[in-house]
Design a protein around this motif. Structure first.
Motif, PDB file in Angstrom:
ATOM      1  N   ASN A  81       6.219 -12.600   0.386  1.00  0.00           N
ATOM      2  CA  ASN A  81       7.426 -11.841   0.681  1.00  0.00           C
ATOM      3  C   ASN A  81       7.225 -10.331   0.577  1.00  0.00           C
ATOM      4  O   ASN A  81       7.937  -9.564   1.223  1.00  0.00           O
ATOM      5  CB  ASN A  81       8.543 -12.279  -0.276  1.00  0.00           C
ATOM      6  N   ALA A  82       6.275  -9.883  -0.238  1.00  0.00           N
ATOM      7  CA  ALA A  82       6.086  -8.448  -0.462  1.00  0.00           C
ATOM      8  C   ALA A  82       5.875  -7.724   0.867  1.00  0.00           C
ATOM      9  O   ALA A  82       5.091  -8.164   1.712  1.00  0.00           O
ATOM     10  CB  ALA A  82       4.900  -8.212  -1.389  1.00  0.00           C
ATOM     11  N   GLY A  83       6.577  -6.625   1.031  1.00  0.00           N
ATOM     12  CA  GLY A  83       6.443  -5.851   2.260  1.00  0.00           C
ATOM     13  C   GLY A  83       6.519  -4.368   1.970  1.00  0.00           C
ATOM     14  O   GLY A  83       7.121  -3.940   0.986  1.00  0.00           O
ATOM     15  N   GLN A  84       5.906  -3.599   2.831  1.00  0.00           N
ATOM     16  CA  GLN A  84       5.859  -2.151   2.642  1.00  0.00           C
ATOM     17  C   GLN A  84       6.110  -1.464   3.976  1.00  0.00           C
ATOM     18  O   GLN A  84       5.490  -1.815   4.982  1.00  0.00           O
ATOM     19  CB  GLN A  84       4.490  -1.757   2.081  1.00  0.00           C
ATOM     20  N   GLY A  85       7.026  -0.511   3.992  1.00  0.00           N
ATOM     21  CA  GLY A  85       7.298   0.234   5.207  1.00  0.00           C
ATOM     22  C   GLY A  85       6.543   1.555   5.241  1.00  0.00           C
ATOM     23  O   GLY A  85       6.010   2.007   4.221  1.00  0.00           O
ATOM     24  N   ASP A  96       1.024   9.772   8.477  1.00  0.00           N
ATOM     25  CA  ASP A  96       0.109   9.716   7.338  1.00  0.00           C
ATOM     26  C   ASP A  96      -0.751   8.469   7.497  1.00  0.00           C
ATOM     27  O   ASP A  96      -0.279   7.351   7.301  1.00  0.00           O
ATOM     28  CB  ASP A  96       0.921   9.655   6.042  1.00  0.00           C
ATOM     29  N   ILE A  97      -2.019   8.643   7.859  1.00  0.00           N
ATOM     30  CA  ILE A  97      -2.889   7.508   8.144  1.00  0.00           C
ATOM     31  C   ILE A  97      -3.183   6.705   6.882  1.00  0.00           C
ATOM     32  O   ILE A  97      -3.311   5.479   6.924  1.00  0.00           O
ATOM     33  CB  ILE A  97      -4.194   7.976   8.810  1.00  0.00           C
ATOM     34  N   GLY A  98      -3.284   7.378   5.750  1.00  0.00           N
ATOM     35  CA  GLY A  98      -3.500   6.659   4.499  1.00  0.00           C
ATOM     36  C   GLY A  98      -2.338   5.727   4.190  1.00  0.00           C
ATOM     37  O   GLY A  98      -2.534   4.580   3.769  1.00  0.00           O
ATOM     38  N   ALA A  99      -1.120   6.208   4.413  1.00  0.00           N
ATOM     39  CA  ALA A  99       0.058   5.379   4.185  1.00  0.00           C
ATOM     40  C   ALA A  99       0.105   4.216   5.168  1.00  0.00           C
ATOM     41  O   ALA A  99       0.528   3.106   4.819  1.00  0.00           O
ATOM     42  CB  ALA A  99       1.324   6.220   4.309  1.00  0.00           C
ATOM     43  N   ALA A 100      -0.358   4.464   6.395  1.00  0.00           N
ATOM     44  CA  ALA A 100      -0.427   3.380   7.386  1.00  0.00           C
ATOM     45  C   ALA A 100      -1.400   2.304   6.933  1.00  0.00           C
ATOM     46  O   ALA A 100      -1.134   1.103   7.053  1.00  0.00           O
ATOM     47  CB  ALA A 100      -0.833   3.937   8.746  1.00  0.00           C
ATOM     48  N   ASN A 107       1.105  -5.736   4.086  1.00  0.00           N
ATOM     49  CA  ASN A 107       1.874  -6.641   4.939  1.00  0.00           C
ATOM     50  C   ASN A 107       1.032  -7.703   5.621  1.00  0.00           C
ATOM     51  O   ASN A 107       1.569  -8.732   6.050  1.00  0.00           O
ATOM     52  CB  ASN A 107       2.627  -5.854   6.002  1.00  0.00           C
ATOM     53  N   PHE A 108      -0.273  -7.468   5.727  1.00  0.00           N
ATOM     54  CA  PHE A 108      -1.112  -8.454   6.433  1.00  0.00           C
ATOM     55  C   PHE A 108      -2.339  -8.891   5.628  1.00  0.00           C
ATOM     56  O   PHE A 108      -2.529 -10.078   5.371  1.00  0.00           O
ATOM     57  CB  PHE A 108      -1.552  -7.917   7.797  1.00  0.00           C
ATOM     58  N   ALA A 182      19.938  -5.134   3.256  1.00  0.00           N
ATOM     59  CA  ALA A 182      20.245  -4.053   2.310  1.00  0.00           C
ATOM     60  C   ALA A 182      19.288  -4.116   1.124  1.00  0.00           C
ATOM     61  O   ALA A 182      19.497  -4.865   0.176  1.00  0.00           O
ATOM     62  CB  ALA A 182      21.685  -4.165   1.830  1.00  0.00           C
ATOM     63  N   THR A 183      18.204  -3.348   1.215  1.00  0.00           N
ATOM     64  CA  THR A 183      17.193  -3.283   0.159  1.00  0.00           C
ATOM     65  C   THR A 183      16.805  -1.821  -0.054  1.00  0.00           C
ATOM     66  O   THR A 183      17.240  -0.930   0.676  1.00  0.00           O
ATOM     67  CB  THR A 183      15.934  -4.081   0.535  1.00  0.00           C
ATOM     68  N   GLN A 184      15.925  -1.604  -1.020  1.00  0.00           N
ATOM     69  CA  GLN A 184      15.436  -0.246  -1.271  1.00  0.00           C
ATOM     70  C   GLN A 184      14.718   0.315  -0.048  1.00  0.00           C
ATOM     71  O   GLN A 184      14.804   1.512   0.248  1.00  0.00           O
ATOM     72  CB  GLN A 184      14.499  -0.249  -2.483  1.00  0.00           C
ATOM     73  N   MET A 185      14.017  -0.552   0.694  1.00  0.00           N
ATOM     74  CA  MET A 185      13.276  -0.103   1.865  1.00  0.00           C
ATOM     75  C   MET A 185      14.194   0.452   2.949  1.00  0.00           C
ATOM     76  O   MET A 185      13.815   1.366   3.687  1.00  0.00           O
ATOM     77  CB  MET A 185      12.427  -1.259   2.436  1.00  0.00           C
ATOM     78  N   THR A 186      15.395  -0.094   3.054  1.00  0.00           N
ATOM     79  CA  THR A 186      16.306   0.332   4.119  1.00  0.00           C
ATOM     80  C   THR A 186      17.372   1.304   3.626  1.00  0.00           C
ATOM     81  O   THR A 186      18.293   1.639   4.375  1.00  0.00           O
ATOM     82  CB  THR A 186      17.003  -0.890   4.753  1.00  0.00           C
TER      83      THR A 186
END
Length: 240
Positions: A81-85, A96-100, A107-108, A182-186
């Protein structure tokens, strides 16, 4: 699948959809092990009675930390379930390529690593499941979240192939496709957002029913449009 008595590993289980799932799964009689990277979130989960493993899944150390904490314990259900935007919009600023890279790994790469490591013990259980949480954006991407959409599409493709590989096996493979929740990510994003508790309930219902997919909320509409006209679905989503 009867969730009662199952041991479940739930990544990203200290906030948002994951925290809601953890609570609902526990209420159904499951033993839930959650992972997270926020000290506050981990402490809150432990206060609620969950075993909580500290793990940052944006690099290879995260999956390894989880596996070391688990030891050789049996697992019945793995929920990735863990995801990162990440912002990745050239119209706004150079990305930011490092963040990408972190987003791609979280995510994968990390779900793939956990599946590869835990599949042998899942196969040893009377019945087991792998649940990969992707997104409605895995079906048709929006414009501003190019890397996030790509990672979810990659996990969707992987899930479809994995399900075919495990056909006839005791391990059922589920893909959950949430809408905007509705989460911290959004936080700070406008528009209609589904409550995390409602999203969690629909995902859990799909696990109990042994469904292949949980098309949650408005994703049902997107799936219908996409089935009729992939081009139209793509045009609609690329407006955002």
């Amino acid at each position: 699948m009867d969730i009662t008595g199952k041991t479940i590993l739930l990544t990203g289980g200290t906030a948002g959809i994951g925290a809601a799932m953890a609570r609902q799964l526990a209420e159904k009689g499951a033993s839930v092990i959650v992972t997270g990277r926020s000290a506050e979130g981990l402490a809150r989960a432990r206060e609620q009675g969950f075993e909580a493993i500290a793990a940052d899944l944006s690099g290879p150390g995260g999956a390894q930390a989880i596996l070391e904490a688990l030891g050789d314990r049996p697992i019945d259900i793995l929920i990735n379930n863990a995801g990162q935007g990440v912002d990745h919009d050239f119209r706004a600023s150079p990305p930011d390529i490092g963040a990408a890279d972190d987003c791609i790994y979280a995510n994968f790469n990390s779900p793939v690593r956990l599946i590869a490591a835990l599949l042998p013990r899942l196969k040893q259980r009377p019945e087991a499941a792998i649940v990969n949480v992707t997104s409605g954006l895995a079906i048709a991407p929006n414009t501003g979240s190019a890397v996030y959409c790509a990672t979810k599409a990659a996990l969707r493709s992987y899930t479809l192939a994995l399900r075919a590989q495990l056909s006839g096996c005791n391990v059922h493979v589920v893909e959950a496709l949430p809408p905007v929740v509705a989460t911290q990510m959004t936080a700070g994003r406008g528009g209609i957002k589904m409550p995390a508790s409602d999203c969690a309930a629909q995902i859990i219902r799909a696990i109990e029913r042994n469904d292949h997919e949980a098309n949650v909320g408005m994703v049902k509409v997107l799936r219908t449009v996409h089935s009729l006209s992939p081009k139209l679905a793509g045009k609609i989503m690329l407006r955002f």
